[in-house]
Design an enzyme around this catalytic site. Structure first.
Site, PDB file in Angstrom:
ATOM      1  N   PRO A   1       0.784  -1.241   0.000  1.00 16.23           N
ATOM      2  CA  PRO A   1       0.000   0.000   0.000  1.00 16.23           C
ATOM      3  C   PRO A   1       0.812   1.286   0.000  1.00 16.23           C
ATOM      4  CG  PRO A   1       0.039  -0.946   2.184  1.00 16.23           C
ATOM      5  CD  PRO A   1       0.755  -1.922   1.301  1.00 16.23           C
TER       6      PRO A   1
ATOM      7  N   ASP B   1       1.089   1.855 -11.457  1.00 19.90           N
ATOM      8  CA  ASP B   1      -0.191   2.478 -11.128  1.00 19.90           C
ATOM      9  C   ASP B   1      -0.020   3.768 -10.332  1.00 19.90           C
ATOM     10  OD1 ASP B   1      -1.743   0.580 -12.367  1.00 19.90           O
ATOM     11  OD2 ASP B   1      -2.064  -0.623 -10.562  1.00 19.90           O
TER      12      ASP B   1
ATOM     13  N   LYS C   1      -4.845   4.928 -12.436  1.00 20.85           N
ATOM     14  CA  LYS C   1      -6.280   5.208 -12.425  1.00 20.85           C
ATOM     15  C   LYS C   1      -6.640   5.895 -11.118  1.00 20.85           C
ATOM     16  CE  LYS C   1      -7.449   1.002 -15.002  1.00 20.85           C
ATOM     17  NZ  LYS C   1      -8.228  -0.259 -14.942  1.00 20.85           N
TER      18      LYS C   1
ATOM     19  N   GLY D   1      -0.326  -1.402  -6.842  1.00 19.99           N
ATOM     20  CA  GLY D   1      -0.472  -1.138  -5.418  1.00 19.99           C
ATOM     21  C   GLY D   1      -1.181  -2.289  -4.729  1.00 19.99           C
TER      22      GLY D   1
ATOM     23  N   ASP E   1      -2.102  -5.832  -3.478  1.00 19.82           N
ATOM     24  CA  ASP E   1      -1.922  -7.175  -4.021  1.00 19.82           C
ATOM     25  C   ASP E   1      -2.616  -7.246  -5.386  1.00 19.82           C
ATOM     26  OD1 ASP E   1      -1.334 -10.256  -3.220  1.00 19.82           O
ATOM     27  OD2 ASP E   1      -3.174 -10.088  -4.405  1.00 19.82           O
TER      28      ASP E   1
ATOM     29  N   THR F   1      -1.859  -6.558   0.962  1.00 17.68           N
ATOM     30  CA  THR F   1      -3.037  -5.808   0.528  1.00 17.68           C
ATOM     31  C   THR F   1      -3.337  -4.645   1.468  1.00 17.68           C
ATOM     32  OG1 THR F   1      -5.310  -6.007  -0.253  1.00 17.68           O
ATOM     33  CG2 THR F   1      -4.730  -7.226   1.744  1.00 17.68           C
ATOM     34  N   ALA F   2      -3.980  -3.618   0.931  1.00 24.42           N
ATOM     35  CA  ALA F   2      -4.130  -2.351   1.644  1.00 24.42           C
ATOM     36  C   ALA F   2      -4.884  -2.481   2.953  1.00 24.42           C
ATOM     37  CB  ALA F   2      -4.833  -1.339   0.738  1.00 24.42           C
TER      38      ALA F   2
ATOM     39  N   MET G   1     -11.946   1.364  -1.682  1.00 22.16           N
ATOM     40  CA  MET G   1     -12.380   2.357  -2.668  1.00 22.16           C
ATOM     41  C   MET G   1     -13.791   2.881  -2.384  1.00 22.16           C
ATOM     42  SD  MET G   1     -10.985   0.119  -5.905  1.00 22.16           S
ATOM     43  CE  MET G   1     -11.870  -1.334  -5.295  1.00 22.16           C
TER      44      MET G   1
ATOM     45  N   GLY H   1      -2.764   4.710   3.868  1.00 23.24           N
ATOM     46  CA  GLY H   1      -2.241   3.834   4.905  1.00 23.24           C
ATOM     47  C   GLY H   1      -0.812   3.413   4.676  1.00 23.24           C
TER      48      GLY H   1
END
Length: 535
Positions: A31, A54, A75, A106, A108, A136-137, A201, A230
């Site tokens: 992240p 990204d 994006k 970013g 996973d 993962t975030a 998101m 984060g």
């Protein structure tokens, strides 16, 4: 003779992949925290020919692949530099050129990262690919916010949910054309019965998410928190309940990228929070050392929670002529004392030793002195030697005092291996105190940097800089010259951290006042001074 029958073999479909074609590695970058990149991810970045990255990728990762072609496909909400189909086609095209491609994503790749679609496109084109998972975030951001995603007394499951699965404003035209399928329909009556949820998101749709969970039976006082950026120094966490979190997030003006954690585990943040409690958390610090020397200071400040802008004001380079340097190195053993005044000195000498085909034995019976712990450490690391004398204060005058008090100045021969712009104070003191010879040899030269990074100028213009660090008088003079009078005046809104009295004196001569001065004139002392004054 008995008849022999061949064994019946099952029919297999063989997919042939041309080995001379390239390969795409889908790498999860995590992240944002540079330290969360996996070892495999780093290895692939360092050998990549092309990096497709990204919006959420930490720019620091791109320093690992200086020679690779870098293609941005980021994006943001309703703002896409490329559609997903275009990204898929790009990966296929680059692999068909025979290149080693890192698709840097970013978090996973397979957790709301559309990695599955990209792999499917590569498989359909019969191209090779590998997937390198990332942190993962939701898991990392929750941990950095003091929220464990599982706790034996509070939950036995943790569910990932997309937060804008039906927000048409976020979708690409091809996604809207597909309509709402089973993969985009959320049953809030089911989600409301689960003990812990992570919404990705979902900042824009947070009011709807919280309302739907409450309407579906989740208690309105269920703890919830939204975490923006984060694991980075920009992290900001807003905690509340399902009932009031949307209002609190709006009041805090939190926007994407963010994740929202819902469940009783969020209440543990009050006692388990750690990342945002660090002494320099959220503060922007400028490091003005040379690029080669900035690493240690950057690491220490980052560990204290700071966001770092590296803005080298000095460049080091070899002397125009090596004749005098080589002569000094060859005859170093004929001197009584060899003195190093900065960490760059031993590094420069080691390079010349290697070029001359010799080693540290050239120092013979000469004794070694160093100003500062970093310089002494460089002597050990670069030359495999230990210094005989290091003053407690990291200034030239202190070394001269110690030599005189030890009776090691009068009648002695000294070789100083240092920068071309080093202060003359040490040479003058040694001669005044009776040295029979003082050879002052510039083993490296320093030049003012040609320019400052745009990130520094932008942050300075926006009033976003909290600290500027100075590790020598030349860093202060060069920064002042590079900024010019107008921008120099803006430094007065930031706190200036000086490594020692000589640097502080230079700052005052420039009309600037240091907020702190290191009690011990080294990196540890500088960081200690800064973390002791953060208000």
């Amino acid at each position: 003779m008995p008849t022999r029958f061949a064994a019946t073999r099952p029919t297999r479909r063989i997919v042939r992949v041309k080995s001379d074609r390239g390969i795409v590695y889908l790498v999860g970058a995590g992240p944002g925290d540079f330290g969360l990149l996996t070892l495999r991810g780093r290895e692939l970045l360092e050998s990549a020919q092309v990096v497709v990255y990204d919006f959420l990728v930490n720019p620091q990762f791109l320093t690992l692949c200086p020679t690779a072609e870098k293609i941005y496909v980021g994006k943001q909400a309703a703002r896409h530099s490329m559609t997903q189909d275009e990204i898929n086609a790009l990966l296929v095209a680059q692999a068909r050129l025979g290149r080693r491609v890192v698709r840097l994503k970013g978090g996973d790749p397979f957790v709301f990262g559309r990695g599955g679609e990209e792999c499917a496109a590569l498989a359909a084109a019969a191209l090779r690919f590998e997937v390198v998972p990332g942190v993962t975030a939701s898991i990392a951001s929750a941990a950095y916010a003091g929220i464990p995603i599982t706790h034996r007394d509070l939950n036995s499951s943790f569910t990932f949910v997309t937060g804008h699965e039906k927000e048409a404003d976020y979708q690409e035209p091809d996604a809207r054309a597909r309509g709402a399928g089973a993969a985009t329909d959320l049953d809030y009556s089911v989600l409301a019965r689960l003990p812990a949820l992570a919404f990705y998101m979902g900042v824009k749709s947070l009011p709807r998410i919280c309302r739907k969970l409450i309407e579906s039976g989740m208690p309105a006082d269920t703890p919830a928190a939204t975490i923006r950026w984060g694991t980075t120094p920009r992290q900001k966490t807003v905690a509340g309940t399902l009932a009031d979190l949307p209002e609190k997030v709006a009041a805090a003006k939190l926007g994407p990228p963010a994740v929202t954690i819902v469940g009783r585990i969020v209440a543990l943040r009050e006692t388990l929070g750690w990342f945002e409690n660090r002494p320099l958390f959220g503060q922007t610090v400028v490091v003005t050392r040379t690029r080669q020397q900035a690493g240690t200071l950057t690491q220490r400040l980052t560990a204290a929670g700071a966001r770092i802008i590296e803005a080298p004001t000095i460049e080091t380079l070899p002397p125009a002529s090596m004749e005098r340097v080589d002569e000094a190195v060859r005859t170093a053993g004929s001197f009584d004392w060899v003195i190093f005044t900065s960490a760059a000195g031993p590094a420069a000498v080691r390079e010349r030793l290697d070029r001359l085909g010799t080693d540290a034995r050239v120092f013979g019976k000469a004794r070694l002195a160093a100003i500062g712990e970093a310089t002494a450490a460089a002597v050990r690391e670069r030359l495999a030697l230990r210094v005989d004398l290091m003053p407690t204060r990291s200034v030239a005058e202190a070394l001269a005092d110690d030599l005189r008090q030890a009776g090691e100045t009068a009648g002695k021969r000294f070789l100083l291996l240092r920068a071309d712009i080093a202060r003359p104070a040490l040479v003058e003191r040694l001669r005044t105190d009776g040295a029979v010879e003082v050879a002052d040899v510039a083993v490296y030269e320093t030049r003012r940097a040609r320019s400052l990074p745009p990130a520094l100028l932008e942050a300075l213009d926006n009033g976003e800089i909290d600290w500027i660090t100075f590790t020598s008088g030349s860093t202060a003079r060069n920064l002042a010259a590079l900024l010019g009078p107008d921008r120099l005046a803006r430094l007065k809104t930031a706190k200036l951290a000086s490594i020692g009295p000589i640097t502080s004196q230079t700052l005052r001569q420039l009309g600037l006042t240091p907020a702190v001065e290191a009690a011990t004139h080294n990196i540890d002392g500088l960081v200690a001074a800064m973390t002791g004054q953060t208000d």
